[in-house]
Write an enzyme that holds these catalytic residues in place. Sequence first.
Site, mmCIF file in Angstrom:
data_model
loop_
_atom_site.group_PDB
_atom_site.id
_atom_site.type_symbol
_atom_site.label_atom_id
_atom_site.label_comp_id
_atom_site.label_asym_id
_atom_site.label_seq_id
_atom_site.Cartn_x
_atom_site.Cartn_y
_atom_site.Cartn_z
ATOM 1 N N ARG A 169 0.832 -1.193 0.000
ATOM 2 C CA ARG A 169 0.000 0.000 0.000
ATOM 3 C C ARG A 169 0.872 1.250 0.000
ATOM 4 O O ARG A 169 1.929 1.299 0.635
ATOM 5 C CB ARG A 169 -0.884 -0.004 1.260
ATOM 6 N N THR A 478 -8.680 -0.071 -10.283
ATOM 7 C CA THR A 478 -8.195 -1.242 -9.571
ATOM 8 C C THR A 478 -8.406 -2.482 -10.434
ATOM 9 O O THR A 478 -9.304 -2.519 -11.266
ATOM 10 C CB THR A 478 -8.939 -1.409 -8.229
ATOM 11 N N THR A 496 -3.829 -1.434 -7.694
ATOM 12 C CA THR A 496 -4.655 -0.249 -7.936
ATOM 13 C C THR A 496 -3.839 1.022 -8.125
ATOM 14 O O THR A 496 -2.718 1.144 -7.617
ATOM 15 C CB THR A 496 -5.619 -0.038 -6.748
ATOM 16 N N GLN A 515 -3.949 7.615 -4.447
ATOM 17 C CA GLN A 515 -4.359 6.750 -3.344
ATOM 18 C C GLN A 515 -4.577 7.479 -2.021
ATOM 19 O O GLN A 515 -5.354 7.029 -1.178
ATOM 20 C CB GLN A 515 -3.293 5.667 -3.138
ATOM 21 N N ASP A 518 -7.894 8.137 -0.163
ATOM 22 C CA ASP A 518 -8.574 7.161 0.695
ATOM 23 C C ASP A 518 -8.485 7.536 2.174
ATOM 24 O O ASP A 518 -9.133 6.921 3.012
ATOM 25 C CB ASP A 518 -7.982 5.764 0.493
ATOM 26 N N SER A 546 -7.910 0.686 2.970
ATOM 27 C CA SER A 546 -8.336 0.146 1.686
ATOM 28 C C SER A 546 -9.491 -0.816 1.910
ATOM 29 O O SER A 546 -9.804 -1.202 3.039
ATOM 30 C CB SER A 546 -7.165 -0.588 1.024
ATOM 31 N N GLY A 573 -13.045 -2.673 -7.366
ATOM 32 C CA GLY A 573 -14.370 -2.117 -7.149
ATOM 33 C C GLY A 573 -14.488 -1.134 -6.018
ATOM 34 O O GLY A 573 -15.605 -0.805 -5.597
ATOM 35 N N GLY A 574 -13.376 -0.640 -5.459
ATOM 36 C CA GLY A 574 -13.466 0.347 -4.393
ATOM 37 C C GLY A 574 -14.195 -0.195 -3.181
ATOM 38 O O GLY A 574 -14.002 -1.339 -2.763
#
Length: 695
Positions: A169, A478, A496, A515, A518, A546, A573-574
């Site tokens: 991440r 993603t 992603t 990112q 988020d 995430s 798909g978030g």
Amino acid sequence: MNKNSTRAWWALTPLALSLALAGCGGNSNNNAQNNAALVAAIAAINAANQPTPTTPPAADNGCQIPSSGTSVVVGSGDPGDPAAPEPASGYVPGHKLVYAKNYMVVANHPLATRAGCDVLKAGGSAVDAAVAVQAVLGLVEPQSSGLGGGAFMLHYDAATKKVQAYDGRETAPAAATENYLRWIDDTNDQTAPKPGGARASGRSIGTPGAVRMLDIAYQDHGKLPWKDLFSYGITLASDGFLIGGRMASAIAGSASSLKRDADATAYFFNADGTPKALGTKLTNPAYARTLNTIATQGANAFYTGDIAQGIVDKIGITTAASDGSAITPGKTTLADLATYKAKRRDPVCSTYREYYICSMSPPSSGGIAVVATLGILETFNLGLYKPTAIDLEGGRPSVMGVHLVSEAERLAYADRDKYVADTDFVPLPGGSPAMLIDKSYLQGRASLISLTKSMNLAKAGDRGDVPLGIDKTEEHGTTHFTVVDKQGNVVVMTTTVEGSMGSFHMTQGFLLNNQLTDFALNPIDTSVTPNVKFANRVAPGKRPRSTMAPTLVFKKNADGSMGEFVMGTGSPGGGTIIQYVVKTLVGALDWGLDAQQATSLVDFGATNTPPPTPPGATYSLTNVGGEHPAIDTSNSGNNDPLIAGLRALGHTVNLGAQSSGVSTIIRTNVGGKPALTGGADPRREGIVLGDTFTP
């Protein structure tokens, strides 16, 4: 000389040995004769070094697809090639289950699937294949993933029976403050970053983690030479590939944002400013150079030197190429890249009926939410509510099946919203996932579900006072892939760049992520009194929460421990990733659907997030994918028995098209023989490839 060479020398006849020695003597009067003798001696040595002839192995005809009775190589351009670009479609019916004997890859683009399959065919490991797949995905679907983004991976080692989670991440830069996304400057300029907020500014860009994550996974499980894993990606970037439907739509849909960046403009648009269209042949020499550098110099070359400098320079741009308007720069430095660390983590694991489930751990909330949802559903006999009219597309879900799954997800989302963030900064209740996936706790949560009425909006359970607030980011950038190699090792990896086309900042052939959006935009939760700080607020070096949930399923041993591998799946798909993964797991494990049917099945579920309108809404939407052929969206869905039934239970139904990208592999038996079966999501462009299986 190989390990049998000494034995081979002494196996020579005395004449051959003497000739060999004579040939090395260098007598000028007999050079021709001596050279001939030497050649003969060497030939004898080589022959002696060959292994004893055995029955040749059966030809491996894997990594091809049948077309009109012949085999087609993906990317060949021949008739039947699935890499031939087609317009983006919400759902392409008719995907059939694919069988393989020893190895298989499912990815969301045919060329990426081929890259991974070729590596497996050559004897590579599942992680080797993952490196190759990611290298190609960053080229052929830049709107979804790439070198400039992040990833989560689960790896199953068939020899040690161990599941390892890998965290790639992105992280916030060291100079970030908790208002990094909210204000240009904490003291001198408390206005939003430009243009129009953090998304398209340098502030959204986290330090990329995918390359470093693949590197540490390769150190643990790599088999083939690292440099060889990038070959197909380099070839495609150099020789060109054809733009597919999803990529073409993403370019057109993000045109104004991409044109702020000079590199993106040059790459994605024609000289007259029009977006490059479906079927356009596209080369990316800059990407080829980047891949070549990583291939020959290792992952460190991405985080130091010229590539790192290019990333830092692009994050620091202050004006748009299109019109000279202001872009708020990010504060990422070379030190942020050089010190980035991917992490090995323990997966989140629990049992579900006769299975053992493992998914991703924080900073992803996806694994905890998936496992918690299943733990709640375990209270109910879902087998009673399987779909009807089951076909290639998975059939028609039942009202009660969708109701129970959606209600369980509401409860699980409520808990993850409140309690889960980057555990390096904010510990989970009790210091581990255990309190959130405890069986007795989840049974209590299940008791809140009514069979006759939707709860509409669930409240979090009492596991301690750690309010986070809700991540409302809508994520389109993603992808996911699943790999099983010849040794039975498995990789499930979700990767992603966050939003479609990431931050719209492009450098050295790849897009940078957005990112950091988020994180909570405002660090203060003003919805409660007294106000408190969100745990998912920005902090230096912190990883945003995430929802990615790469997931593995195993048989459950009699003692409750992990048994043999059964299934690997996951999806982009978030915030809805949890729904896509859960419906696939329930479809396969509870309803007996095969890998393709479970993947194709209608996407459904609920996030527990109130819609933005009307203000103050006290319900969350229940999603039912209107793109699926089993769903009748005419007359606002009132003609569809599933929609009507859900509304009768009090659900507010969203019929919008869902954009899952589920990639599933299930190990099973066919005709008494073990086999791998694979399903690719008909909502994206992916395919399944593996070696030949004969029942």
